[in-house]
Design a protein around this motif. Structure first.
Motif, PDB file in Angstrom:
ATOM      1  N   ASP A  19      12.335  -6.391   2.424  1.00  0.00           N
ATOM      2  CA  ASP A  19      12.767  -5.773   3.600  1.00  0.00           C
ATOM      3  C   ASP A  19      12.523  -4.455   3.848  1.00  0.00           C
ATOM      4  OD1 ASP A  19      13.894  -8.438   4.143  1.00  0.00           O
ATOM      5  OD2 ASP A  19      15.922  -7.872   3.531  1.00  0.00           O
ATOM      6  N   TRP A  20      12.580  -3.613   2.585  1.00  0.00           N
ATOM      7  CA  TRP A  20      12.471  -2.138   2.448  1.00  0.00           C
ATOM      8  C   TRP A  20      10.896  -1.864   2.801  1.00  0.00           C
ATOM      9  CZ3 TRP A  20      13.861   1.194  -2.396  1.00  0.00           C
ATOM     10  CH2 TRP A  20      13.642   2.606  -2.116  1.00  0.00           C
ATOM     11  N   PHE A  21       9.997  -2.525   2.083  1.00  0.00           N
ATOM     12  CA  PHE A  21       8.601  -2.345   2.641  1.00  0.00           C
ATOM     13  C   PHE A  21       8.356  -2.633   3.860  1.00  0.00           C
ATOM     14  CE2 PHE A  21       4.248  -3.502   2.865  1.00  0.00           C
ATOM     15  CZ  PHE A  21       3.633  -2.539   2.159  1.00  0.00           C
ATOM     16  N   ARG A  22       8.965  -3.760   4.474  1.00  0.00           N
ATOM     17  CA  ARG A  22       8.245  -3.958   5.905  1.00  0.00           C
ATOM     18  C   ARG A  22       8.991  -3.163   6.959  1.00  0.00           C
ATOM     19  NH1 ARG A  22       6.676  -7.986   8.917  1.00  0.00           N
ATOM     20  NH2 ARG A  22       6.541  -9.646   7.435  1.00  0.00           N
ATOM     21  N   SER A  23      10.123  -2.532   6.571  1.00  0.00           N
ATOM     22  CA  SER A  23      10.861  -1.402   7.380  1.00  0.00           C
ATOM     23  C   SER A  23       9.928  -0.209   7.085  1.00  0.00           C
ATOM     24  CB  SER A  23      12.058  -1.130   6.841  1.00  0.00           C
ATOM     25  OG  SER A  23      12.559   0.126   7.699  1.00  0.00           O
ATOM     26  N   LEU A  24       9.507   0.258   6.130  1.00  0.00           N
ATOM     27  CA  LEU A  24       8.515   1.378   6.061  1.00  0.00           C
ATOM     28  C   LEU A  24       7.385   0.992   6.812  1.00  0.00           C
ATOM     29  CD1 LEU A  24       9.027   2.042   2.230  1.00  0.00           C
ATOM     30  CD2 LEU A  24       9.880   3.453   4.356  1.00  0.00           C
ATOM     31  N   TRP A  25       6.664  -0.059   6.705  1.00  0.00           N
ATOM     32  CA  TRP A  25       5.407  -0.484   7.252  1.00  0.00           C
ATOM     33  C   TRP A  25       5.398  -0.514   8.609  1.00  0.00           C
ATOM     34  CZ3 TRP A  25       3.734  -5.069   9.820  1.00  0.00           C
ATOM     35  CH2 TRP A  25       2.395  -5.281   9.794  1.00  0.00           C
ATOM     36  N   GLU A  26       6.578  -1.129   9.116  1.00  0.00           N
ATOM     37  CA  GLU A  26       6.869  -1.071  10.570  1.00  0.00           C
ATOM     38  C   GLU A  26       6.983   0.194  11.257  1.00  0.00           C
ATOM     39  OE1 GLU A  26       9.779  -4.031  11.053  1.00  0.00           O
ATOM     40  OE2 GLU A  26       8.485  -5.840  11.116  1.00  0.00           O
ATOM     41  N   ALA A  29       5.722   4.675   7.915  1.00  0.00           N
ATOM     42  CA  ALA A  29       6.099   5.650   7.175  1.00  0.00           C
ATOM     43  C   ALA A  29       4.952   6.282   6.275  1.00  0.00           C
ATOM     44  CB  ALA A  29       7.198   5.129   6.319  1.00  0.00           C
ATOM     45  N   ASP A  30       5.426   7.566   5.866  1.00  0.00           N
ATOM     46  CA  ASP A  30       4.244   8.358   5.276  1.00  0.00           C
ATOM     47  C   ASP A  30       4.571   8.065   3.617  1.00  0.00           C
ATOM     48  OD1 ASP A  30       6.611   9.750   4.304  1.00  0.00           O
ATOM     49  OD2 ASP A  30       6.081  11.749   5.402  1.00  0.00           O
ATOM     50  N   GLU A  31       3.534   8.754   2.854  1.00  0.00           N
ATOM     51  CA  GLU A  31       3.596   8.549   1.481  1.00  0.00           C
ATOM     52  C   GLU A  31       4.985   8.911   0.811  1.00  0.00           C
ATOM     53  OE1 GLU A  31       1.120  12.359   2.197  1.00  0.00           O
ATOM     54  OE2 GLU A  31       1.574  10.737   3.233  1.00  0.00           O
ATOM     55  N   TYR A  32       5.651   9.926   1.426  1.00  0.00           N
ATOM     56  CA  TYR A  32       7.027  10.578   0.787  1.00  0.00           C
ATOM     57  C   TYR A  32       7.815   9.353   0.821  1.00  0.00           C
ATOM     58  CZ  TYR A  32       4.544  14.922   0.950  1.00  0.00           C
ATOM     59  OH  TYR A  32       3.662  15.805   1.122  1.00  0.00           O
ATOM     60  N   ASP A  33       7.980   8.448   1.843  1.00  0.00           N
ATOM     61  CA  ASP A  33       8.938   7.582   2.101  1.00  0.00           C
ATOM     62  C   ASP A  33       8.498   6.415   1.187  1.00  0.00           C
ATOM     63  OD1 ASP A  33      10.725   8.708   3.844  1.00  0.00           O
ATOM     64  OD2 ASP A  33       9.248   8.201   5.552  1.00  0.00           O
ATOM     65  N   PHE A  34       7.267   6.086   1.154  1.00  0.00           N
ATOM     66  CA  PHE A  34       6.669   4.726   0.168  1.00  0.00           C
ATOM     67  C   PHE A  34       6.686   5.239  -1.175  1.00  0.00           C
ATOM     68  CE2 PHE A  34       4.616   3.198   3.731  1.00  0.00           C
ATOM     69  CZ  PHE A  34       4.793   1.738   3.816  1.00  0.00           C
ATOM     70  N   TYR A  35       6.791   6.569  -1.729  1.00  0.00           N
ATOM     71  CA  TYR A  35       7.088   6.971  -2.992  1.00  0.00           C
ATOM     72  C   TYR A  35       8.364   6.644  -3.452  1.00  0.00           C
ATOM     73  CZ  TYR A  35       6.590   9.753  -7.051  1.00  0.00           C
ATOM     74  OH  TYR A  35       6.692  10.416  -8.378  1.00  0.00           O
ATOM     75  N   LYS A  36       9.421   6.737  -2.555  1.00  0.00           N
ATOM     76  CA  LYS A  36      10.708   6.341  -2.961  1.00  0.00           C
ATOM     77  C   LYS A  36      10.717   4.807  -3.409  1.00  0.00           C
ATOM     78  CE  LYS A  36      12.741   9.743   0.010  1.00  0.00           C
ATOM     79  NZ  LYS A  36      13.350   9.953   1.290  1.00  0.00           N
ATOM     80  N   LEU A  37      10.136   4.059  -2.617  1.00  0.00           N
ATOM     81  CA  LEU A  37      10.057   2.743  -3.048  1.00  0.00           C
ATOM     82  C   LEU A  37       9.198   2.399  -4.097  1.00  0.00           C
ATOM     83  CD1 LEU A  37      10.318  -0.401  -2.548  1.00  0.00           C
ATOM     84  CD2 LEU A  37       8.418  -0.086  -0.647  1.00  0.00           C
ATOM     85  N   ARG A  64      -6.130   4.205  -0.687  1.00  0.00           N
ATOM     86  CA  ARG A  64      -5.725   2.655  -0.347  1.00  0.00           C
ATOM     87  C   ARG A  64      -4.959   2.753   1.148  1.00  0.00           C
ATOM     88  NH1 ARG A  64      -7.748  -0.128  -3.971  1.00  0.00           N
ATOM     89  NH2 ARG A  64      -7.391  -1.767  -2.618  1.00  0.00           N
ATOM     90  N   THR A  65      -5.050   1.661   1.803  1.00  0.00           N
ATOM     91  CA  THR A  65      -4.987   1.518   3.050  1.00  0.00           C
ATOM     92  C   THR A  65      -3.242   0.989   3.211  1.00  0.00           C
ATOM     93  OG1 THR A  65      -7.167   1.255   3.929  1.00  0.00           O
ATOM     94  CG2 THR A  65      -5.480   0.840   5.567  1.00  0.00           C
ATOM     95  N   VAL A  66      -2.272   1.481   2.821  1.00  0.00           N
ATOM     96  CA  VAL A  66      -0.974   0.970   2.566  1.00  0.00           C
ATOM     97  C   VAL A  66      -0.637   0.430   4.173  1.00  0.00           C
ATOM     98  CG1 VAL A  66       1.241   1.135   2.038  1.00  0.00           C
ATOM     99  CG2 VAL A  66      -0.615   2.062   0.484  1.00  0.00           C
ATOM    100  N   LEU A  67      -0.772   1.065   5.086  1.00  0.00           N
ATOM    101  CA  LEU A  67      -0.581   0.921   6.490  1.00  0.00           C
ATOM    102  C   LEU A  67      -1.463  -0.066   7.158  1.00  0.00           C
ATOM    103  CD1 LEU A  67       0.966   4.245   7.404  1.00  0.00           C
ATOM    104  CD2 LEU A  67       2.266   2.393   6.927  1.00  0.00           C
TER     105      LEU A  67
END
Length: 86
Positions: A19-26, A29-37, A64-67
């Motif tokens: 749920d957290w990943f999907r929220s960031l992806w939708e 989000a930037d690398e700073y937000d993904f870094y928290k996850l 990497r193409t996280v988005l």
């Protein structure tokens, strides 16, 4: 073999935090937000070298193409980033 086990732990943790990943992806989000996850996933996996230092995580983020437009592929890209493959 250890790399495969680590990847499996990472993938399971990403799924646990889907749920957290999907929220960031939708939200694109930037690398700073993904870094928290990534920090939470690292804790769940017993520590990941790529996450110990934001600069190293950021370096991997550049490769990497996280988005990625495909959600499944985006999760694969994130897992590879956390594993240190770039």
């Amino acid at each position: 073999m250890e790399t495969k086990k680590q990847l499996n732990r990472i993938v399971k943790s990403i799924e646990k935090n889907d749920d957290w990943f999907r929220s960031l992806w939708e939200d694109c989000a930037d690398e700073y937000d993904f870094y928290k996850l990534a920090q939470v996933i690292s804790d769940e996996c017993g520590g990941l070298p790529t996450v110990k230092d934001f600069n190293l995580f950021d370096k991997g983020w550049q490769y990497r193409t996280v988005l990625h437009e495909n959600y499944k592929e985006a999760k694969n890209e994130f897992a590879n980033l956390l594993l240190g493959f770039w």
